[in-house]
Design a protein around this motif. Structure first.
Motif, PDB file in Angstrom:
ATOM      1  N   GLN A   1       0.830  -1.190   0.000  1.00  0.00           N
ATOM      2  CA  GLN A   1       0.000   0.000   0.000  1.00  0.00           C
ATOM      3  C   GLN A   1       0.874   1.253   0.000  1.00  0.00           C
TER       4      GLN A   1
ATOM      5  N   ALA B   1      -7.855   9.528  -7.491  1.00  0.00           N
ATOM      6  CA  ALA B   1      -8.205   8.357  -6.681  1.00  0.00           C
ATOM      7  C   ALA B   1      -7.875   7.118  -7.491  1.00  0.00           C
TER       8      ALA B   1
ATOM      9  N   GLY C   1      -7.690   2.765  -7.333  1.00  0.00           N
ATOM     10  CA  GLY C   1      -8.017   1.529  -6.636  1.00  0.00           C
ATOM     11  C   GLY C   1      -7.434   0.346  -7.381  1.00  0.00           C
TER      12      GLY C   1
ATOM     13  N   GLU D   1      -7.970  -5.493  -1.860  1.00  0.00           N
ATOM     14  CA  GLU D   1      -8.218  -4.155  -2.365  1.00  0.00           C
ATOM     15  C   GLU D   1      -7.207  -3.196  -1.758  1.00  0.00           C
TER      16      GLU D   1
ATOM     17  N   TYR E   1      -6.194   1.158  -1.991  1.00  0.00           N
ATOM     18  CA  TYR E   1      -6.593   2.469  -2.483  1.00  0.00           C
ATOM     19  C   TYR E   1      -5.498   3.485  -2.195  1.00  0.00           C
TER      20      TYR E   1
ATOM     21  N   CYS F   1      -5.465   7.764  -2.555  1.00  0.00           N
ATOM     22  CA  CYS F   1      -6.122   9.004  -2.952  1.00  0.00           C
ATOM     23  C   CYS F   1      -5.207  10.167  -2.581  1.00  0.00           C
TER      24      CYS F   1
ATOM     25  N   ARG G   1     -11.842   7.598  -0.917  1.00  0.00           N
ATOM     26  CA  ARG G   1     -12.322   6.493  -1.753  1.00  0.00           C
ATOM     27  C   ARG G   1     -13.812   6.594  -2.070  1.00  0.00           C
TER      28      ARG G   1
ATOM     29  N   VAL H   1     -14.151   5.704  -6.507  1.00  0.00           N
ATOM     30  CA  VAL H   1     -13.171   4.669  -6.832  1.00  0.00           C
ATOM     31  C   VAL H   1     -13.528   3.352  -6.136  1.00  0.00           C
ATOM     32  N   ALA H   2     -14.130   3.421  -4.940  1.00  0.00           N
ATOM     33  CA  ALA H   2     -14.518   2.197  -4.241  1.00  0.00           C
ATOM     34  C   ALA H   2     -15.640   1.476  -4.987  1.00  0.00           C
TER      35      ALA H   2
END
Length: 459
Positions: free
Chosen positions: A3, A23, A25, A32, A34, A36, A50, A233-234
């Motif tokens: 991450q 953003a 993802g 997952e 993310y 941002c 997100r 984006v989520a």
């Protein structure tokens, strides 16, 4: 890939390309992630997260096509049926073509319809019906079924099919068929609903290089089926995982049979010399990158860009959303997708190398080209080729809306082979590929850019 590494790349790239807010993802290795960065607006800044909504532009077409396929599964639509079975009032200047265009030709852009129509039909529930009525004045760019050419018009007509079959507005139908069962709670077409959430606005660069907010936030309602959704984006990563899956929502609800979901990613027509892909499925662009098959769709709005890319064989997806014009947002998205492919999958996406400048070949392609909305100008100074892309001056003069700025000239290089293919090597369209079409006598009559055909203007 951690991450931390993803976040580090996103921050550096957003800063490099001057994008106010982004953003990203990623779905990889069953997880997952993310990242941002930045703000929703340079004038009223809120941190992008997100759940921040961005305008998706043409990524919306994946919703329209999937909803249509749900109606196919329910036995309410036949892909091979003529459009008039569902929209009997559909007319074109060419009556024979109007009678013969099929639903599937709308979905894979082979109906011969132009890219867009410069018409405004309001924001009422009759917007799509009124838009389709205006198609009676829209000439074809090619006979149906003979070639692919990207068409917003075709997806507006698809949206009208959905309305006629379901008895709902297009927006209500998409919510019922997709948003609700897939729990896409941060996705909407309705400005009033978006205004209650955190949302990004578009930005464009002025002549002095400064960023300003784009005052037209999204397109008119009649263009919703081809480009009007706003999403986070989520939600987009959830949408990507659905298309990587077996047709069930994450809670186990069956939304589509697996075989129909897979059918959407099977090639239906080949594409020539296009950055968008090597072929089209049902809506999706299909492309081999470094020997790996990808499935995806991009989108643009006024000062906003979106990208969704799947690698089905690796159970991988990346979504990127950005809120700046093409020299910032489009460039950021392209860099982010390429970085993710390389760092998560070891897949390297390289641009082809153009040929050295050839004055004879260059002068053959020089000229002005146009479609219903835009003009391309290809020129040479005897040492290089350039391409300039802009909205027609008559259209700018006829509207009060704030339209995206024209793109300044960028360098263009011809590619090896006798296919008349080229690549843009600088500027906001850097990396975009296309080709020139010749008639039977060998004279260039059109150019394709980003999947859209522009007819040559007689000298």
């Amino acid at each position: 890939m951690s991450q931390e590494k993803l976040s580090e790349f996103v921050e550096l790239a957003a800063t490099r390309f001057g994008v106010p807010g982004v953003a990203v993802g990623v779905w990889a290795n069953g997880q997952e992630m993310y990242a941002c960065h930045g703000v929703t607006s340079v004038e009223n800044p809120l941190p992008v997260d997100r759940d921040t909504l961005f305008v998706l532009g043409s990524v919306t077409k994946s919703f329209t096509a999937t909803a249509l396929v749900r109606l196919v599964e329910q036995g309410r639509v036949d892909l091979d049926a003529p459009v008039r079975r569902y929209v009997p009032e559909f007319l074109l200047p060419d009556e024979q073509a109007a009678a013969g265009i099929t639903v599937s030709q709308l979905l894979n852009h082979t109906a011969g319809l132009d890219w867009r129509m410069d018409v405004e039909t309001g924001e009422g529930d009759d917007a799509l019906a009124a838009y389709v009525a205006k198609m009676a004045e829209s000439d074809l760019i090619a006979p149906p079924g003979t070639r692919a050419s990207y068409s917003q018009v075709g997806y507006s007509l698809t949206g009208r099919i959905i309305e006629k079959v379901t008895g709902l507005t297009y927006e209500q139908a998409i919510a019922s068929l997709l948003f609700e069962p897939l729990r896409l709670s941060h996705s909407s077409f309705t400005t009033n609903e978006v205004l209650t959430r955190r949302f990004a606005v578009g930005h464009n660069h002025g002549e002095d290089g400064t960023l300003s907010v784009a005052r037209q936030w999204k397109d008119s309602r009649a263009n919703n089926p081809g480009g009007g959704a706003a999403s986070s984006v989520a939600d987009q990563l959830r949408w990507a995982r659905f298309h990587l899956g077996d047709g069930r929502a994450q809670d186990g609800t069956r939304v589509l049979p697996t075989e129909l979901l897979r059918l959407m990613t099977e090639p239906t027509v080949e594409l020539r010399g296009s950055t968008l892909g090597d072929a089209l499925g049902i809506c999706w662009f299909l492309r081999d990158v470094d020997g790996v098959r990808t499935v995806g769709h991009g989108g643009s709005a006024n000062g906003q860009f979106a990208e969704l890319l799947l690698v089905p064989d690796r159970d991988f997806a990346i979504v990127t959303l950005s809120n700046a014009g093409p020299d910032g947002g489009l460039a950021f998205n392209r860099a982010a997708v390429r970085w993710a492919l390389e760092h998560y999958l070891g897949v390297v996406d390289r641009d082809p190398e153009p040929l050295p400048f050839d004055d004879t070949r260059a002068r053959d392609v020089v000229g002005s080209y146009e479609n219903d909305l835009m003009t391309l100008t290809i020129a040479t100074d005897g040492a290089a080729l350039t391409i300039e892309c802009g909205i027609k001056s008559a259209i700018r003069a006829a509207t009060d809306a704030e339209l995206p700025p024209d793109l300044p000239p960028a360098d263009l290089g011809l590619l090896p082979g006798d296919g008349g293919e080229y690549i843009v090597t600088t500027g906001g369209l850097k990396g975009q590929r296309g080709f020139f079409t010749r008639d039977e006598s060998g004279v260039i009559v059109a150019v394709d850019l980003a999947g859209r055909m522009f007819a040559r203007v007689p000298r």
